[in-house]
Structures are given as structure tokens and as C-alpha cells.
Scaffold this active site. Sequence first.
Site, PDB file in Angstrom:
ATOM      1  CG  HIS B  46       3.585   2.207  10.886  1.00  0.00           C
ATOM      2  ND1 HIS B  46       3.257   2.334  12.211  1.00  0.00           N
ATOM      3  CD2 HIS B  46       4.924   2.186  10.816  1.00  0.00           C
ATOM      4  CE1 HIS B  46       4.369   2.371  12.916  1.00  0.00           C
ATOM      5  NE2 HIS B  46       5.408   2.293  12.088  1.00  0.00           N
ATOM      6  CD  GLU B  68      -0.058   3.005  12.925  1.00  0.00           C
ATOM      7  OE1 GLU B  68       0.101   4.236  13.080  1.00  0.00           O
ATOM      8  OE2 GLU B  68       0.795   2.170  13.209  1.00  0.00           O
ATOM      9  CG  ASN B 417     -24.852  12.816 -17.033  1.00  0.00           C
ATOM     10  OD1 ASN B 417     -25.491  13.804 -16.692  1.00  0.00           O
ATOM     11  ND2 ASN B 417     -25.189  12.041 -18.034  1.00  0.00           N
TER      12      ASN B 417
END
Lengths: 156, 681
Positions: B46, B68, B417
Site C-alpha cells: 500500500h 494489493e 551450483n
Amino acid sequence: MIDNTTEKLTKIVAFSINDKEYGVDVQNVVSIEKMMPITRVPNVPTYIKGVINLRGVIIPIIDLRSRFQIEEKPYDEHTRIIIMKVKDKRVGLIVDLANDVIQIDGEKLESQPEIIGVEKKQYIDGIMNIEDRLLIILNIEQIVNVQLSKRNEGGM
Amino acid sequence: MEMNQYLEVFIEESREHLQNCNEQLLQLEKNPDNLAIVSEVFRSAHTLKGMSATMGYDDMANLTHQMENVLDEIRNGKLPVTSELIDLIFIAMDQLESIVESIASGGDGTADVQDTMDQLKTVGTKGGLSVPDEGNRKEGKGKIETKEESGSLKLTYDSYERTVLEQSYEQGYSAYEITVTLRSECLLKSARVYMVFNILEKLGDIIKSKPSVDQLEEEQFDLDFTVTVLTRDSKNDLVKKIMKVSEVESVSATKIALNQLQNEQNKKEQSIPQTDRVKKRDTDTTARGQTDAKKQKGNLHKTIRVNIDRLDELMNLFEELVIDRGRLEQISKELSHPELTDTVEKMSRVSSNLQSIILTMRMVPVETVFNRFPKMVRQLARELQKKINLQIIGQDTELDRTVIDQIGDPIVHLLRNSIDHGIEMPEERIKKGKPEEGSIELKAYHSGNHVFIEITDDGAGIDREKVLEKAVRKGIVTEEKIARLTDKEVYDFIFSSGFSTAEKITDISGRGVGLDVVKNTIESLGGAITVQSERNRGTRFTIQLPLTLTIISVMLVEIKQEKYAIPLTSIIETAIIKRSEIQYAHEQPVIDFRGKVVPLIYLKDVFQVPGEELADDFLSIVIVRKGEKMAALVVDSFIGQQEIVLKSLGNYLTNVFAISGATILGNGQVALIIDCNALIK
């Protein structure tokens, strides 16, 4: 070369090596220094004489005599280091004598005749005749770049 | 006040909120029922929306708006939290991040967000709720106070201001006293004040504020401030527009009536009687605000934000000082003037303290790098359909900013990795009797003058045979030698260039450009990387990094006429040995150092130092190490230990063999710094 023709009037710094006069674009010149102690850097090509401390900045130094394969001579009170700025690199060039700053007309620049031929053509922009002075205009970017790639090929 | 001035604040804050969202979303995925987390994400989203709308970045505002809405439905229990949903929100977060980064690098903050918005919208409607409109949301917006003229005035006006007011009334303007109260958690109050002022200045003229503009800019107020505005707009418009600024708790406006002004004057400095309602509300807010603000002030005013460039500049200046300090020390030694020596010594002490302060100022917690990893690991794990739990330990550990800047990519690579090659598929793990969920631990800690970063996984470990097979195929090692190699030597092959043990090339890693690049980056920072591994138990990569880069302690040595510096961190000790102690193993001179055979390296040969050979029966040696390997460097003499400023040889001379940089000595000359890592093979 291209730069010089589009922008007619430029200033160059003239200097001599082995009684020949050379010029580099003043825009690339940071300062002209007297000879100072050089610290040798090992395992680099012989024309790189080492590094200097220029007001707190470490700058590598190239001996132009050695670079042009002219016999080296001892440095004297006329010897100068021309500090150049090429893109993001700074290097100093050792020359026999720094003469003056002259204004040149880029249009008068002639390409290098074959007969001059001691120096390799790639770092010569051209030659110019000003009031009976024959000036060899160097392309400093080429000098630094050519050297750099050569050095790297040298298998460091 | 210029908008640009607040761009930095906006970017900074946006990044913080985005990071917060990221962290909370990861939490949410683990605890889908915890609505407190949803609310937290919602709040950040918000605020983001509010900020981006104020700054005019519409794409960002629209996207956060949709996000939102979705979050709102989760919060109302209308939408279940699924990994897919989190994925989608992360996509939106990624886009928001790239928008913020583009704004930060001078872009206009526009981006094509339509796709994501549509997807979010679809999810939203699937949840079965219509998009809640602005008015329904209570989070951001406080109550709007609309009071009619009855309110009495908070500010007093001098005769000049009264004249201004009177004249403007004659021209059809109205004057309002507007009291804005910020939310107690608002951190950048001055930014909010600026936004409010910005809005008001568009609508009319501000003639007075309390506290004064200067005090407001310096955040010398609790949570509320009052301004007097001359405008033709209605009171409600003013209030509504100010409420658009995020983190505003409440706004109240009172119209100033001219007769009130006269009364005020009569009352002079008497305390201002108020109608109960206004008074009560105000004191309530201020009282609450004050305690909160006090608490905040305690934390807030201990830190300031400083532009990194300035710190760099400070560091550069200090480096020059260190060089001059070295020079002074030398001069005073030569002159041996007691008072001068005294002063120089004192100065050296002070500057050492100064140095440590500056260095600590440049320290940044590794958290700034680490905090983007949880999200990355989650995404990769999902892509590869593996289950991975990432644990981060020691994110408060601090490192020099220059190191921080460069350490991110190598760690990303090592993590990838581990995820790709290390952790096995869930079925495989169960077969091996391991928990289905693989774990990766990312740990940072201090030790001595170094910071260590460890990446440990409980995966398959490195396959010695596979590495050897590959190493032979790539010509890194010959078949005859492999039998004698230790595991550690074998594992080190994975850092060779062009080496990759992945059987198939994936997007994640295994493109063969991997670990050697990681190793180079770390070594260029003056660090080292090692790997330990046990078959089916897991792999651990350990990165060792120097605490700081620019000022280091060295041992200065002399080789013929030349001076070189050897970093103290590489040195085990110095010694003087007899020439007769040198033994030869296959032409290679070695010495016996505390029961270990250590190769002897003549620096004069390595560096081809010109000058006369000294025929001495004794040799000065410096024992240096790289990991567990050692070497004895032969020098002519030791000069001493010194703090030096590390300087690069410039962009022209890169990669000079066994030279990592240069420094400027007290006499102004340059000494080269020896890179011991390059000398020990």
C-alpha cells in the site's frame, strides 16, 4: 584522422624524439612533467619503463624511443614525461624534449607517405608541414591500444 | 522544493518496502494461515502504491494496486495461499523491482505491466470477490476530520500576516489552518511534509507553518504540523488531496474567519481555548505520537544517511594523509628532533584511530547481499522441482563496501551450483535415507582480519571419479598422476577454467564458465576460496575475504636496489637461513621449515631485478602461505612493517605477474606489492 577532418582547428603538443618532431592532440594531454624517479615493473615489455607517483596517482610510463625502436639515450634535463589520458587509461610518454603547443588546421593533414616508414603506420595519423617544420601526428589511442594488445599476446 | 530532491528517498524507501514484501512473502508461503504476515505485505504494498502515485510513476502504482487487491482477498480469507499465487506475486515484485531500478538509473519508470496486471486481476476475480475500492480500505487512510468554521485557531498571526489574510479574503480566497498528523511509524517525515507542501502549493499559497519550514525539514516535530493556506479550493478537497499522501494518519482543516483573527489579537498570548472535539482529538494524537516519536528519535538520530561517494572521497583524502604520515615519520627519524618526533608520533596515533573509524564507516552488513537469496533459492528450487531450505546465519557480519559490491555474483553462482549439482531430487534423497528437503546453509562470520562466507549443502557431494575423468579429458591432469592425488587436490580441479561436471547443460549452472570466474573474482578481492566435500554428505565452499581493501599492513623488503611490499596477511614469519641449509628436490631449491619442505623462490629471479649479485652466506627469507601451501621468498633485507595504501597500477598495466598493486612510500617513491598467491602454485 576522422576526428581531425571534422574538427578543422585543433591544438597539438609538439615534442621531439631523435630530432624528429611529433605531435599529439592537446585534448589527450594531462600535463607535462620533468623526469622523476621511475619504479621498474617486472615482467612487462621493455618499453614500459615502470610506474611513477604523480601526485598520489600511480601512472605507467612508456619510453617512446624504445617503443619506436630508436636507440635509447640517457635521460637529461630536457627529458620530459607527457602524461596522457586515453579513455579511462592514463599513461606517461618519455620524450627527448617537449617543444610547444601549436594550432594546426586539420585539413592540412596529409596521410603518411610510405617512405617515412621507420614507425609503424598504425599509430600515425598523418604528417603536416607547418612553417618548414615537419610534424608527425600520433594517434595516441592507437599507441596505447596496440601496445596493450601486444602485451597481452606476449603471454603474461 | 524540488521533486528530484525526494527521488532518492523514494527509491531508497521503495527498495526497503520491496525487500520487506519479498521477505514476508517467503514467510507467508511457509505459514499460509498467518494473516499478520499478509497484513504486513499489504501495508508495504500500500505504501508503495501511495509513493509511486505521488511521484507520478503510474505503471508502478497500477501494478501495486492490483497486487494489493489480491493481497486484500488473501487477507479476507477469500483466496488461499498457494505456491502458484506466490509465484505470481513474485513476478509482480520482480517487475516492481526492475521499475525501481530503472528509475534509480535515470529512467522514467514506465514498463509493460499489463500482462501481470491481467493475471493478478484474473486471480482476484477467481477468488470471488469484486475488487475492493479505495474507500473500503482502512489501512492507509485515517479518519478525515471535517469540521466547520467553529474550530478555533491553533496559530497566532502577527499584524503583517493578518493584513495578508484580510487582503486575500477580499480577493475571494479562503484561509485554512490544516493540521496534518503523520502515522507514528512514518520514518521519513520530512519527505511526507514535502509531499503535503507540494500538494498545497499547487492548490494555493502557504503563508505560515508551525513548526517553521526549517524545523519541518529537519524533522524537528513529533507527528503533526499545522500550515495556513490561502486557496480557492474547498476544505474537503484540500483534506482529501492531502490524505492521498501515504503515511498520513489524519488531516483536519479549520477555516479562518476574519473576526477570529481580531479575537485572537485580543486574547494575545492567552492559551487557546478550543472546542472540545478538536482539542481532545489533537491531544490524543499528540500524546500518543509523542511517546512513539520519542522512541523513534532514540534510534533515528543515531544514524544518518551519507552518500557513498562522500565516504569514498573521505577515504581518498585519508589515503593521501597516510602517505604523508609515512613521509613525516621518515623525516622525523632522519632529523631526530625530540619535539618533532613527539608530535609525529602523536599524529600517527590519532590518524590510526581516524583510520579505523573511517574503515568501520565503510562497513556494510552482508545482509544487503544476502537478502535477495531466499527468493532466488525458492525460485530455482521450484524450477528444478527440488525441495530446499535455505538457512542464513550471520547476516550482520560486516564487510567493506567495495567487497560487498563484488561478492554478490560469486555467491549467487555457488548457491546455484549447490542447488543444481549438490542437492538431489526429493525421491533420490529419500532413497538415500536423507530428509526429503535439502538444506543449504549460508553463513558469514569474522575471524581475525578476515571474513569467512561458507555455503554448505547436504547434497550429493563432489564425485571424485567424475571430476578426474573430466580433468583428464580436458588435459588438466595426466592419467598417471591421478592415483596419487588427494581428494582436496581433485576437488580443486573444479575451479579450473572451462571445467564443468554437469552431465547436462542447464540454465542454472554448468555452462562451463562457472567456478573459475568465481575464483578469479574472489582472488582479485584479495580473498581465497576452498572446497570440502564428502560423498553423499554434502559440499562446503569457504570464501575467505579481507576485512578491508584499501589500507593494508605489509612487510617492506629490499631486493638489490628495489623495494617491494609483502602483505602481512600472507606472511607466516621471517627468518634468516644459512646457504648450506638449502636442499634440492629435482632442481627446485627447498628448505626445511619446522619439519615441512618448503620451496625456495628467489624474488630477484622472478622479478628479474637488475644489479650486482650479493654473495652472502646467509639468506633472508619470508615464509608466505596460500591456504595450506607455503613458500619461502628470498629477499636481500627486511626494511620493516608498515601500513600502506593499496593503489592499483591503473587500467593500462593489468595482470602483471605476481604484482597485485603498488603503494607510495614515505619518500614519494612507488613500491610494488607482491601477490603471494601467484607465486605459490
